[in-house]
Design an enzyme around this catalytic site. Sequence first.
Site, short mmCIF file in Angstrom:
data_model
loop_
_atom_site.label_atom_id
_atom_site.label_comp_id
_atom_site.label_asym_id
_atom_site.label_seq_id
_atom_site.Cartn_x
_atom_site.Cartn_y
_atom_site.Cartn_z
N PHE A 6 -3.29 12.62 -19.47
CA PHE A 6 -1.91 12.75 -19.01
C PHE A 6 -0.95 12.22 -20.06
O PHE A 6 -1.34 11.49 -20.98
CB PHE A 6 -1.72 11.99 -17.69
N CYS A 7 0.31 12.62 -19.94
CA CYS A 7 1.37 12.15 -20.83
C CYS A 7 2.69 12.21 -20.06
O CYS A 7 2.70 12.49 -18.86
CB CYS A 7 1.43 12.98 -22.11
N THR A 8 3.80 12.00 -20.72
CA THR A 8 5.08 11.89 -20.03
C THR A 8 5.49 13.18 -19.33
O THR A 8 5.76 13.20 -18.13
CB THR A 8 6.19 11.48 -21.01
N ILE A 18 3.57 12.82 -16.13
CA ILE A 18 3.87 11.68 -15.25
C ILE A 18 5.16 11.91 -14.48
O ILE A 18 5.26 11.57 -13.30
CB ILE A 18 3.98 10.39 -16.08
N CYS A 65 -0.56 16.05 -23.60
CA CYS A 65 -1.90 16.16 -23.03
C CYS A 65 -2.38 17.61 -22.98
O CYS A 65 -3.58 17.88 -23.01
CB CYS A 65 -1.98 15.51 -21.65
#
Length: 315
Positions: free
Chosen positions: A184-186, A213, A191
């Site tokens: 996952f990433c922002t 996220i 990702c």
Amino acid sequence: MSEIKPKYLTAALYKFVSLADYTALQAPIHKACEAHHIKGTILLASEGINGTIAGLPDNIHHVLDFLRTGPLFESRFANLEHKESFASEHPFYRMKVKLKKEIVTLGVPGVSPTNKVGTYVKPEDWNALISDPDVILIDTRNDYEVDIGTFKGALDPKTTTFREFPEYIAKNFDKTKHKKVAMFCTGGIRCEKASSYMMDQGFEEVFHLQGGILKYLETVPEAQSMWQGECFVFDQRVAVKHNLEVGEFDQCYACRHPLSPAEIQSSEYTPGISCPYCFDKISEEKRARLTERQKQVILAKKRGEIHIGEKQSSK
């Protein structure tokens, strides 16, 4: 007294799509943004588009419609997704459309989600996936982002740039042992590319959080959330919490590290100059430059102006 409503809309957007003619798209995109008084930065590469722009809401939507429906783009941005936030002051000073080798820099030739990508997982299905004991969860963001919040049980690669991610995988993962990997990433872009890289390396079951996220915090009720802390964002808010409410963190101008309310009270924190993470790492030359800049910021405020280097996110 009535509350002042935020005036400017910020739109964060990206899409991996083949753009063999990306150099020819630079000028018309810049022209459209300028015509609608839009400011910010858009990156173009052969693998797609990535950027954050801000302006009056109607103008932002005009530019987004231009990208999605303009004949020049041949429907390649038709399903371009974007995330919105509002601010009372404009977060950018100019408009830039830059040509790049990659819209998010991994530094490994040939890796592209347009060719191969992992399995997209919707926010409402994420908890079930990462609760599986066979799933290894990786936070693909940089170390200073992970410091203020992450998912329960996530591994922190402790990278300072995305370019370090391939080395981290090479040293710590084995495709024959680590069968299920979730990332996952922002906002989803990092990702998504990381999943493409891992599949190129032979990992078969690779998952990534669709929308990142931010979409999770917007979608999943706090009572059901497996997120811990706040999420760093690259705009005037600095960090957000559930329902994308503005968080408690500010940011150091010198090193860009997010700062908690307690860290701002530290004797090692000097506004605009240093913080507990960089006070002993800044050269005297840089400290002098930052001190002069901060003095100009204060003088500009006294004149009722905004210094061009002033960070808009101060709380």
